[in-house]
Each structure stands twice: as structure tokens, then as C-alpha cells.
Design a protein around this motif. Structure first.
Motif: not given
Length: 241
Positions: A17-18, A20-22, A24-25, A28, A92, A173-174, A178
Motif C-alpha cells: 500500500g505505501p 502505491i501511495q508513494g 501517486g504522490t 502528483y 509536497k 512521502g514520494d 516509501q
């Protein structure tokens, strides 16, 4: 223990999960940073070809400063020094500003080179027909210069993506952050960094292929005296932090 043991891969798949989150970050930051860098590149690229010496000087100061200072130093300055000046910027946003301004300096050189590759006679002909400077740039010069600019601009965009990994140092958080967090807590360094490399490849490889396609498609050649500047734009990011 093997760096790529089944146990470490299992840990990664159970904690994906982290990543995938990273991912996405990172996307962005890349998208917004790319928009910022393109805007700055066009603005300062046009200013650097202006007949006004003050405007050209401003453009050169911007380009020379950001091309000749490491991105890491710029990011650290915003992250560590700005709070002492009463300026607090979200991490960010620091990432977006950092990669945007830094790569905008390189993009401005590509824009300048593209503009100068267009024969001056076309500008003179447009002036004789009553076009003003903005109309000449918007309708005549930039559309033609785009053929020269697209391949190196695409290459710079790929390097912008890779350089977002520097935000891991300030807990951005990229994707790289992660991966570092996961690897340090589980010791699954092999799987973590291999997966991160694949994810960066997924983003960058299409841009690299697009750059090659555009170069062959347009076959545009810059003016000889500006060829060195264009080549330097192709090579940014090599050997950088």
C-alpha cells in the motif's frame, strides 16, 4: 540471508500500500512540477531572446543560478532555511517548487535554442506586416520552434521524474521515501529498491521512447551556434544527486 529471499518478497507484497501511495504522490509532484517548469521555461526562454538587455539579464541570472547549484541544496534551503524566515511550506509544495524551478532553467535554454533556430527573416517579415512581438512569438516563431524543442523537452521531463526521488531526504512521502521507510523497517532492501526501479521505469521509459520518436519525426536541426546548448539540455540529470 538472501537479499531477494521469498520471506522479503512476502513482506513487500503484504505492505504494498505505501508503494502505491508513494507512486501517486510522485505522479502528483511530477505533473504539477512539469507544468511549472514548462511555464517558467517558456517565459524565461522568450525573455532570453528579447531585445531588452534588462529582460535578457534577468533570464540569464535565473538560468545560471539554478543550473549551477545542486537541486539538493535548493530543496534543503527551502526545507530548513525558510522556517527561520517565518516561511513554512508543505513538503509536497517544496518538491513541486524545487523540481519545477530547477528544470525550468533547463527548459528555458531549450526554448531559447528553438527560437533562435527559426530564421530571423520570418520575424522581420512579420514586423513589416504589422505584427507585434507577442503575435510574432505566438503565431510564427514558437509553433516552428516547437519542432526543435519537443525532443529535449521530453528528455528533461523524464529527468524531472527521476529527480523527484531527492525528496526522500526531506520525508516527501514520494515513492523513494516509501521504499526507504519500508526497507529500513523490514530489511527487505532488495525487493524494495527493485520494485521502485521498475515503477520509475514505467513512468520514464515511455517519455524516452517519445523523445526518440519526436526526434525522428521532425528531424529538426538547431542553428549550429546553439547546438551545444541543445545537447546540454539532452544530458541534464546525468551524474546529479
Amino acid at each position: 540471508m538472501n537479499a531477494f529471499s521469498a520471506e522479503k518478497w512476502e513482506k513487500l507484497f503484504h505492505n504494498f500500500g505505501p508503494f502505491i501511495q508513494g507512486f501517486g504522490t510522485t505522479l502528483y509532484i511530477v505533473i504539477i512540477g512539469l507544468i511549472l517548469s514548462l511555464a517558467l521555461g517558456v517565459i524565461f526562454g522568450v525573455l532570453s531572446t528579447s531585445h531588452n538587455r534588462i529582460l535578457r539579464g534577468i533570464a540569464r541570472v535565473y538560468v545560471e543560478f539554478f543550473q549551477n547549484t545542486p537541486l539538493l541544496v535548493q530543496v534543503f534551503f527551502m526545507y530548513n532555511a525558510f522556517p527561520y524566515m517565518g516561511i513554512t511550506i508543505p513538503v509536497k509544495t517544496i518538491g513541486i517548487i524545487g523540481v519545477g524551478i530547477y528544470h525550468g532553467a533547463y527548459m528555458s535554454e531549450v526554448v531559447r535554442t528553438g527560437i533562435m533556430a527559426v530564421p530571423k527573416g520570418q520575424s522581420e517579415a512579420a514586423l513589416s506586416q504589422g505584427f507585434d512581438y507577442v503575435q510574432i512569438m505566438g503565431h510564427i516563431i514558437l509553433p516552428q520552434a516547437l519542432k526543435v524543442m519537443l525532443p529535449p523537452l521530453t528528455n528533461i521531463a523524464a529527468n524531472l521524474i527521476k529527480n523527484t526521488s531527492i525528496l526522500a531526504i526531506i520525508a516527501g512521502g514520494d515513492l523513494m521515501y516509501q521504499a526507504d521507510s519500508f526497507a529500513s523497517s523490514t530489511l527487505a532492501y532488495g525487493p524494495a529498491y527493485l520494485v521502485v526501479g521498475v515503477l520509475y521505469f514505467i513512468i520514464c521509459f515511455p517519455l524516452a521512447r517519445l523523445s526518440g520518436y519526436l526526434e525522428k519525426r521532425f528531424g529538426a536541426t538547431p542553428h549550429p551556434k546553439d547546438y551545444t546548448a541543445l545537447l546540454s539540455a539532452y544530458d541534464i540529470g546525468k551524474g546529479e544527486a
